[in-house]
Scaffold this motif. Structure first.
Motif, PDB file in Angstrom:
ATOM      1  N   ILE A 299       0.861  -1.178   0.000  1.00  0.00           N
ATOM      2  CA  ILE A 299       0.000   0.000   0.000  1.00  0.00           C
ATOM      3  C   ILE A 299       0.897   1.227   0.000  1.00  0.00           C
ATOM      4  O   ILE A 299       1.696   1.423   0.916  1.00  0.00           O
ATOM      5  CB  ILE A 299      -0.935   0.018   1.228  1.00  0.00           C
ATOM      6  N   ILE A 300       0.775   2.032  -1.018  1.00  0.00           N
ATOM      7  CA  ILE A 300       1.634   3.209  -1.173  1.00  0.00           C
ATOM      8  C   ILE A 300       0.770   4.457  -1.188  1.00  0.00           C
ATOM      9  O   ILE A 300      -0.136   4.587  -2.012  1.00  0.00           O
ATOM     10  CB  ILE A 300       2.450   3.127  -2.475  1.00  0.00           C
ATOM     11  N   ALA A 301       1.033   5.364  -0.243  1.00  0.00           N
ATOM     12  CA  ALA A 301       0.308   6.631  -0.216  1.00  0.00           C
ATOM     13  C   ALA A 301       0.818   7.509  -1.355  1.00  0.00           C
ATOM     14  O   ALA A 301       2.027   7.740  -1.483  1.00  0.00           O
ATOM     15  CB  ALA A 301       0.512   7.329   1.121  1.00  0.00           C
ATOM     16  N   LEU A 302      -0.083   7.975  -2.193  1.00  0.00           N
ATOM     17  CA  LEU A 302       0.295   8.798  -3.331  1.00  0.00           C
ATOM     18  C   LEU A 302       0.319  10.272  -2.940  1.00  0.00           C
ATOM     19  O   LEU A 302      -0.518  10.724  -2.162  1.00  0.00           O
ATOM     20  CB  LEU A 302      -0.684   8.574  -4.490  1.00  0.00           C
ATOM     21  N   ASP A 303       1.267  10.979  -3.508  1.00  0.00           N
ATOM     22  CA  ASP A 303       1.426  12.406  -3.195  1.00  0.00           C
ATOM     23  C   ASP A 303       0.414  13.226  -4.009  1.00  0.00           C
ATOM     24  O   ASP A 303       0.758  13.920  -4.961  1.00  0.00           O
ATOM     25  CB  ASP A 303       2.850  12.843  -3.511  1.00  0.00           C
ATOM     26  N   ARG A 304      -0.838  13.105  -3.641  1.00  0.00           N
ATOM     27  CA  ARG A 304      -1.921  13.830  -4.305  1.00  0.00           C
ATOM     28  C   ARG A 304      -2.801  14.465  -3.227  1.00  0.00           C
ATOM     29  O   ARG A 304      -3.159  13.802  -2.251  1.00  0.00           O
ATOM     30  CB  ARG A 304      -2.804  12.911  -5.152  1.00  0.00           C
ATOM     31  N   SER A 305      -3.167  15.712  -3.421  1.00  0.00           N
ATOM     32  CA  SER A 305      -4.054  16.378  -2.466  1.00  0.00           C
ATOM     33  C   SER A 305      -5.511  16.328  -2.907  1.00  0.00           C
ATOM     34  O   SER A 305      -6.395  16.758  -2.185  1.00  0.00           O
ATOM     35  CB  SER A 305      -3.630  17.839  -2.277  1.00  0.00           C
ATOM     36  N   ARG A 306      -5.741  15.787  -4.099  1.00  0.00           N
ATOM     37  CA  ARG A 306      -7.092  15.658  -4.627  1.00  0.00           C
ATOM     38  C   ARG A 306      -7.384  14.199  -4.937  1.00  0.00           C
ATOM     39  O   ARG A 306      -6.473  13.431  -5.268  1.00  0.00           O
ATOM     40  CB  ARG A 306      -7.267  16.500  -5.904  1.00  0.00           C
ATOM     41  N   ALA A 307      -8.654  13.825  -4.841  1.00  0.00           N
ATOM     42  CA  ALA A 307      -9.076  12.443  -5.100  1.00  0.00           C
ATOM     43  C   ALA A 307      -9.511  12.330  -6.555  1.00  0.00           C
ATOM     44  O   ALA A 307     -10.705  12.379  -6.882  1.00  0.00           O
ATOM     45  CB  ALA A 307     -10.201  12.047  -4.158  1.00  0.00           C
ATOM     46  N   TYR A 308      -8.541  12.189  -7.432  1.00  0.00           N
ATOM     47  CA  TYR A 308      -8.831  12.148  -8.863  1.00  0.00           C
ATOM     48  C   TYR A 308      -9.698  10.947  -9.234  1.00  0.00           C
ATOM     49  O   TYR A 308      -9.598   9.872  -8.642  1.00  0.00           O
ATOM     50  CB  TYR A 308      -7.536  12.107  -9.680  1.00  0.00           C
ATOM     51  N   HIS A 309     -10.553  11.148 -10.245  1.00  0.00           N
ATOM     52  CA  HIS A 309     -11.408  10.087 -10.793  1.00  0.00           C
ATOM     53  C   HIS A 309     -12.273   9.442  -9.707  1.00  0.00           C
ATOM     54  O   HIS A 309     -12.411   8.217  -9.651  1.00  0.00           O
ATOM     55  CB  HIS A 309     -10.554   9.028 -11.500  1.00  0.00           C
ATOM     56  N   SER A 310     -12.833  10.278  -8.860  1.00  0.00           N
ATOM     57  CA  SER A 310     -13.721   9.796  -7.802  1.00  0.00           C
ATOM     58  C   SER A 310     -14.963  10.669  -7.748  1.00  0.00           C
ATOM     59  O   SER A 310     -15.133  11.594  -8.546  1.00  0.00           O
ATOM     60  CB  SER A 310     -13.001   9.829  -6.442  1.00  0.00           C
ATOM     61  N   HIS A 311     -15.826  10.400  -6.762  1.00  0.00           N
ATOM     62  CA  HIS A 311     -17.046  11.190  -6.578  1.00  0.00           C
ATOM     63  C   HIS A 311     -16.733  12.660  -6.275  1.00  0.00           C
ATOM     64  O   HIS A 311     -17.594  13.523  -6.445  1.00  0.00           O
ATOM     65  CB  HIS A 311     -17.890  10.590  -5.456  1.00  0.00           C
ATOM     66  N   HIS A 312     -15.502  12.936  -5.856  1.00  0.00           N
ATOM     67  CA  HIS A 312     -15.094  14.328  -5.617  1.00  0.00           C
ATOM     68  C   HIS A 312     -15.090  15.149  -6.908  1.00  0.00           C
ATOM     69  O   HIS A 312     -15.073  16.376  -6.860  1.00  0.00           O
ATOM     70  CB  HIS A 312     -13.686  14.363  -5.006  1.00  0.00           C
ATOM     71  N   MET A 313     -15.073  14.481  -8.047  1.00  0.00           N
ATOM     72  CA  MET A 313     -14.953  15.162  -9.338  1.00  0.00           C
ATOM     73  C   MET A 313     -16.303  15.430 -10.011  1.00  0.00           C
ATOM     74  O   MET A 313     -16.342  15.980 -11.113  1.00  0.00           O
ATOM     75  CB  MET A 313     -14.100  14.316 -10.294  1.00  0.00           C
ATOM     76  N   GLU A 314     -17.404  15.052  -9.375  1.00  0.00           N
ATOM     77  CA  GLU A 314     -18.698  15.129 -10.065  1.00  0.00           C
ATOM     78  C   GLU A 314     -19.109  16.566 -10.403  1.00  0.00           C
ATOM     79  O   GLU A 314     -19.609  16.835 -11.499  1.00  0.00           O
ATOM     80  CB  GLU A 314     -19.767  14.428  -9.232  1.00  0.00           C
ATOM     81  N   VAL A 315     -18.904  17.494  -9.495  1.00  0.00           N
ATOM     82  CA  VAL A 315     -19.225  18.897  -9.787  1.00  0.00           C
ATOM     83  C   VAL A 315     -18.248  19.427 -10.838  1.00  0.00           C
ATOM     84  O   VAL A 315     -18.647  20.130 -11.783  1.00  0.00           O
ATOM     85  CB  VAL A 315     -19.170  19.755  -8.507  1.00  0.00           C
ATOM     86  N   GLY A 316     -16.973  19.091 -10.692  1.00  0.00           N
ATOM     87  CA  GLY A 316     -15.965  19.529 -11.643  1.00  0.00           C
ATOM     88  C   GLY A 316     -16.230  19.006 -13.049  1.00  0.00           C
ATOM     89  O   GLY A 316     -15.935  19.692 -14.040  1.00  0.00           O
TER      90      GLY A 316
END
Length: 468
Positions: free
Chosen positions: A320-337
């Motif tokens: 399990i590798i934590a990725l250096d991303r502050s946004r949850a790409y290609h997820s439900h977080h992107m629906e408004v975007g």
């Protein structure tokens, strides 16, 4: 000044001399191969303005037997001593080369001779097969491939690369007050949420143009997430101004979305990861399918942490590798975007492709699907079917995968992607830290050996900086 020295058809020598040093052909080289037809060798030298001098030495013969005989004589007579003494700024080779080929990238006589002896022993033990030209698939990587200082060396030393960056910089000024070329020159922080994706796109387009200048044209293109924008441009679907428009608005919208977290899960079937994510009631998504046993997970920070703990408690062999991303790409977080991006890209101008593009939303998508504004909205939200797209790219042909990215990404997943094959496709890189042209030289040498005719002069390293 370009100088050509040609003996009998048995030996073909080409080089460039400079004002500071001239190369003469030793008599023993002339005498050593006069009686053997079908043998050539050439040398390409990198500019002395670069931090480290690199040479590519290419050999070719009409048959494996002639190649081995002449190659052995070349080693015995130690012609490498003067090959690597050339302080040329534009040594290169032209003309047709034979079908049995070998190329070496080296910095010293000793290293070159060591490489040649090793290869000679291998060719004696294993019958050499004449390679037919193989289709090349360009593979563009996404977010996470950038590093501070990338592109600086190539911008300073290669005209083709620099010109591509400058073209993008001009187009980008429609949207930002800062200069792309200046930020590259200053090694600007790639942690910036706008500059990071823009810099990756610019780097990839410039690398692709350089490969095309070298004579390596793609038979197909594949892009991972952000990399699809560069892929669509090189495929001819998005003109440069439209590709820059997509990259900028995509980056701006992503920078304004809710923060989240991403992890990479390896050595666990992606179907099991999907099942585990479903228990978190819409808070987690598998965002990128790297292979059947590797995927990225995006979502709410607490939910991602809980999933990581759950996996680590029961599956000790899983990585399990934590990725250096502050946004949850290609997820439900992107629906408004997703909706915002569709609006921003209204009246997007596209063209018929000149190269096949394999979509990572679905390999079944056609070029007409990719040309729609709706596609680029879905592209922001839907998971990346990277594994399926890569398999599709080589399913009907034996292709070479050429990574067009600031650093190699695909190679780490190849064995898992092609788990059902006895061997994996050849995968070559274009750049890696610290960003000089070693990757380009090494990969070009391999492509040369596969009977792809390289225009080596496109790799001449010359200082492109404007005088102060």
């Amino acid at each position: 000044m370009m100088t050509h020295v040609t003996t009998e058809p048995s030996l073909h020598i080409q080089y460039t001399d400079s004002d500071t040093a001239k190369l003469s052909v030793p008599r023993n080289a002339d005498q050593g191969h006069n009686n053997v037809a079908g043998w050539k060798w050439s040398v390409f030298a990198r500019s002395p303005t670069a931090r480290k001098q690199h040479f590519v030495v290419c050999f070719s013969g009409t048959t494996p037997e002639i190649f081995l005989k002449c190659f052995a004589e070349f080693i015995i007579e130690s012609h490498t001593n003067y090959l690597l003494s050339l302080p040329c700024s534009s040594s290169t080779m032209f003309g047709e080369h034979f079908k049995v080929r070998k190329a070496f990238v080296s910095t010293t006589t000793e290293h070159l001779l060591q490489q040649m002896k090793k290869m000679f022993l291998q060719m004696q033990q294993i019958p050499h097969r004449i390679n037919s030209p193989i289709p090349v698939v360009y593979v563009f990587s996404g977010t996470g491939s950038a590093w501070t200082g990338m592109c600086k060396h190539l911008i300073e030393n290669n005209h083709t690369f620099k010109a591509a960056i400058e073209d993008i910089a001009v187009s980008l000024r429609r949207y930002v007050p800062w200069s792309l070329t200046k930020r590259f020159a200053e090694s600007y922080d790639v942690g910036d949420l706008i500059f990071d994706p823009v810099s990756i796109f610019a780097c990839e387009v410039a690398l692709a143009r350089l490969w095309q200048e070298l004579g390596v044209e793609p038979s197909a293109v594949v892009g991972q997430s952000l990399g699809e924008v560069a892929a669509a441009h090189i495929a001819g679907i998005l003109p440069l101004d439209e590709a820059v428009k997509v990259v900028f608005h995509r980056s701006k919208i992503l920078s304004q979305t809710e923060e989240g977290k991403m992890i990479l899960v390896r050595n666990l079937e992606t179907t099991k990861v999907e099942a585990m994510c479903s228990k978190y009631k819409g808070k987690l998504n598998v965002s990128l399918f790297h292979s059947p046993v590797s995927c990225s997970v995006s979502g709410d920070r607490k939910a991602v942490d809980a999933l990581a703990n759950e996996i680590s408690l029961h599956q000790s062999e899983i990585k399990i590798i934590a990725l250096d991303r502050s946004r949850a790409y290609h997820s439900h977080h992107m629906e408004v975007g997703q909706q915002q991006l569709v609006q921003e890209l209204n009246h997007l101008k596209t063209e018929d492709p000149s190269v096949r593009m394999i979509s990572t939303l679905s390999p079944d998508y056609t070029s007409q699907d990719i040309r729609s504004t709706k596609y680029w909205g879905q592209h922001l939200r839907q998971p990346v079917q990277y594994c399926e797209a890569i398999r599709t790219a080589v399913s009907k042909q034996n292709a070479i995968l050429l990574e067009i990215a600031p650093r190699p990404i695909l190679r780490a997943h190849l064995k898992d992607i092609f788990f059902d094959r006895p061997s994996v496709p050849l995968c070559l890189s274009s750049m890696s830290y610290p960003g000089t042209n070693e990757d380009l030289l090494e990969s070009a040498a391999v492509l040369y050996e596969h009977n792809i005719n390289i225009k080596w002069e496109a790799l001449i390293m010359e200082n492109t900086s404007s005088p102060e």
